[in-house]
Design an enzyme around this catalytic site. Structure first.
Site, PDB file in Angstrom:
ATOM      1  N   SER A 126       0.844  -1.195   0.000  1.00 34.92           N
ATOM      2  CA  SER A 126       0.000   0.000   0.000  1.00 34.92           C
ATOM      3  C   SER A 126       0.878   1.243   0.000  1.00 34.92           C
ATOM      4  O   SER A 126       1.848   1.330   0.739  1.00 34.92           O
ATOM      5  CB  SER A 126      -0.939  -0.011   1.202  1.00 34.92           C
ATOM      6  N   ASP A 142      -6.181  -1.497   7.727  1.00 37.91           N
ATOM      7  CA  ASP A 142      -6.924  -2.658   8.249  1.00 37.91           C
ATOM      8  C   ASP A 142      -8.114  -2.980   7.339  1.00 37.91           C
ATOM      9  O   ASP A 142      -8.457  -4.150   7.143  1.00 37.91           O
ATOM     10  CB  ASP A 142      -7.403  -2.380   9.677  1.00 37.91           C
TER      11      ASP A 142
HETATM   12  O1  LIG Z   1      -0.407  -2.921  16.549  1.00 34.53           O
HETATM   13  P1  LIG Z   1       0.023  -1.593  16.024  1.00 34.53           P
HETATM   14  O2  LIG Z   1       0.880  -1.711  14.810  1.00 34.53           O
HETATM   15  O3  LIG Z   1       0.664  -0.762  17.096  1.00 34.53           O
HETATM   16  O4  LIG Z   1      -1.251  -0.825  15.537  1.00 34.53           O
HETATM   17  C1  LIG Z   1      -2.340  -0.553  16.379  1.00 34.53           C
HETATM   18  C2  LIG Z   1      -3.025   0.675  16.018  1.00 34.53           C
HETATM   19  O5  LIG Z   1      -3.234   0.713  14.630  1.00 34.53           O
HETATM   20  C3  LIG Z   1      -4.620   0.727  14.350  1.00 34.53           C
HETATM   21  O6  LIG Z   1      -5.034  -0.569  14.210  1.00 34.53           O
HETATM   22  C4  LIG Z   1      -4.884   1.356  13.031  1.00 34.53           C
HETATM   23  O7  LIG Z   1      -4.331   0.536  12.038  1.00 34.53           O
HETATM   24  C5  LIG Z   1      -5.286   1.347  15.548  1.00 34.53           C
HETATM   25  O8  LIG Z   1      -6.589   0.930  15.719  1.00 34.53           O
HETATM   26  C6  LIG Z   1      -4.337   1.013  16.681  1.00 34.53           C
HETATM   27  O9  LIG Z   1      -4.852   0.108  17.573  1.00 34.53           O
END
Ligand SMILES: O=P(O)(O)OC[C@H]1O[C@](O)(CO)[C@@H](O)[C@H]1O
Length: 301
Positions: free
Chosen positions: A213, A245
């Site tokens: 992406s 996501d």
């Molecule tokens: O596990 P990480 O890479 O730290 O990402 C977590 C974060 O990224 C997100 O999923 C967004 O992609 C948020 O909801 C947040 O929880």
């Protein structure tokens, strides 16, 4: 059933502010709190699209309880392993049509807790049609854990890996069906600047397909069957946290339904774009998604 793994689940706090300026005080206009972490967001999107999905991972302490409660309220099936340490929070500050994310490192996971999780994962993976492994690793877990989980699945069902750094590098050797790094993650893990050449390195390393992406530059799919590229409908203002996501959710749903790669790419680009238009990570604007879908052009590339 699509199983999503979130080893570092979070309570996601989203702040709306007028204008984000470092080293100043901000009056927060809106506060929204929900369960997050990348796999949780993938399941939330899959659930909204009508797919059967189960969330698994670790939760601990009062923040873990809040994560469990919100998942139940959202109607998401969850099979979570309780840990001693406190689950983390993330804070996304949304202003001027973009977001700034503060992501806590997360709780330490002990070897005994990992062993408990492994038994649960093995049972759940045996009932799944597809497994998604997504997000950062909590402290205490070695970088090879995604590889370990992929070895348990052992190619019985398709797998999607969304990780970065060493967890991605080692995970690729577990032969995931697809990986979804962003351009910066791809460059960092391969040391190659050109996304297509870098993606081919991950394929040589064991992944069957790479979806890279590039934000507004679009999405590139490199697979054994060919390579394709698709761009978002236009530059979008909103909350891009969670757009990746939504892309993984489209990828998982498309693989589970055996869609063609051009079709998966079209769905992934439309769903990510529609996710930017929703104020919260893990959700998307349904009308925008349906409107974008027929407009996304997929080129061979
Ligand atoms: O596990 P990480 O890479 O730290 O990402 C977590 C974060 O990224 C997100 O999923 C967004 O992609 C948020 O909801 C947040 O929880």
């Amino acid at each position: 059933m699509i199983l999503t793994v979130t080893l570092n689940a979070a309570l996601d706090v989203t702040y709306g502010v007028d204008d984000l300026r470092p080293h100043t005080t901000h009056r927060v206009r809106t506060v929204r709190t929900r369960a997050g972490g990348k796999g949780v967001n993938v399941s939330r999107v899959l659930n909204a699209l009508g797919h059967d999905t189960v969330v698994t991972g670790f939760v601990g302490g009062a923040t873990g309880q809040a994560i469990r409660a919100e998942l139940a309220e959202a109607g998401l099936a969850a099979e979570l392993t309780e840990i001693q340490a406190e689950s983390r929070r993330t804070v996304a500050v949304v202003s001027a049509g973009d977001a700034t994310l503060f992501s806590e490192p997360g709780p330490a996971v002990t070897e005994a807790e990992w062993a408990t999780f492994l038994a649960r994962f093995t049972a759940l993976a045996g009932q799944a049609d597809l497994v998604v492994l997504s997000g950062s690793l909590p402290p205490g877990l070695p970088a090879g854990v995604y590889r370990e989980l992929l070895d348990i699945v052992a190619g019985r069902v398709p797998t999607v890996l969304d990780a970065d750094g060493e967890a991605l590098r080692q995970g690729v050797a577990g032969n995931p069906t697809a990986v979804k790094p962003n351009a910066a993650e791809l460059r960092a893990v391969t040391g190659v600047a050109d996304p297509a050449a870098a993606a081919r390195k991950l394929i040589d390393g064991g992944a069957s397909a790479v979806l890279a992406s590039g934000g507004p530059a679009g999405l590139l799919a490199i697979t054994a069957a060919g390579s394709w590229r698709a761009r978002p409908p236009r530059r979008l203002a909103g909350n891009p946290t969670g757009a990746g996501d939504a892309c993984v959710a489209a990828l998982a749903a498309g693989l589970a339904q055996e869609h063609s790669w051009p079709q998966i790419l079209r769905e992934a680009v439309a769903l990510s774009a529609a996710a930017v238009l929703h104020p919260l990570a893990g959700s998307f604007d349904l009308a925008a998604y349906q409107g974008f879908l027929p407009t996304i052009m997929v080129e061979i590339g």
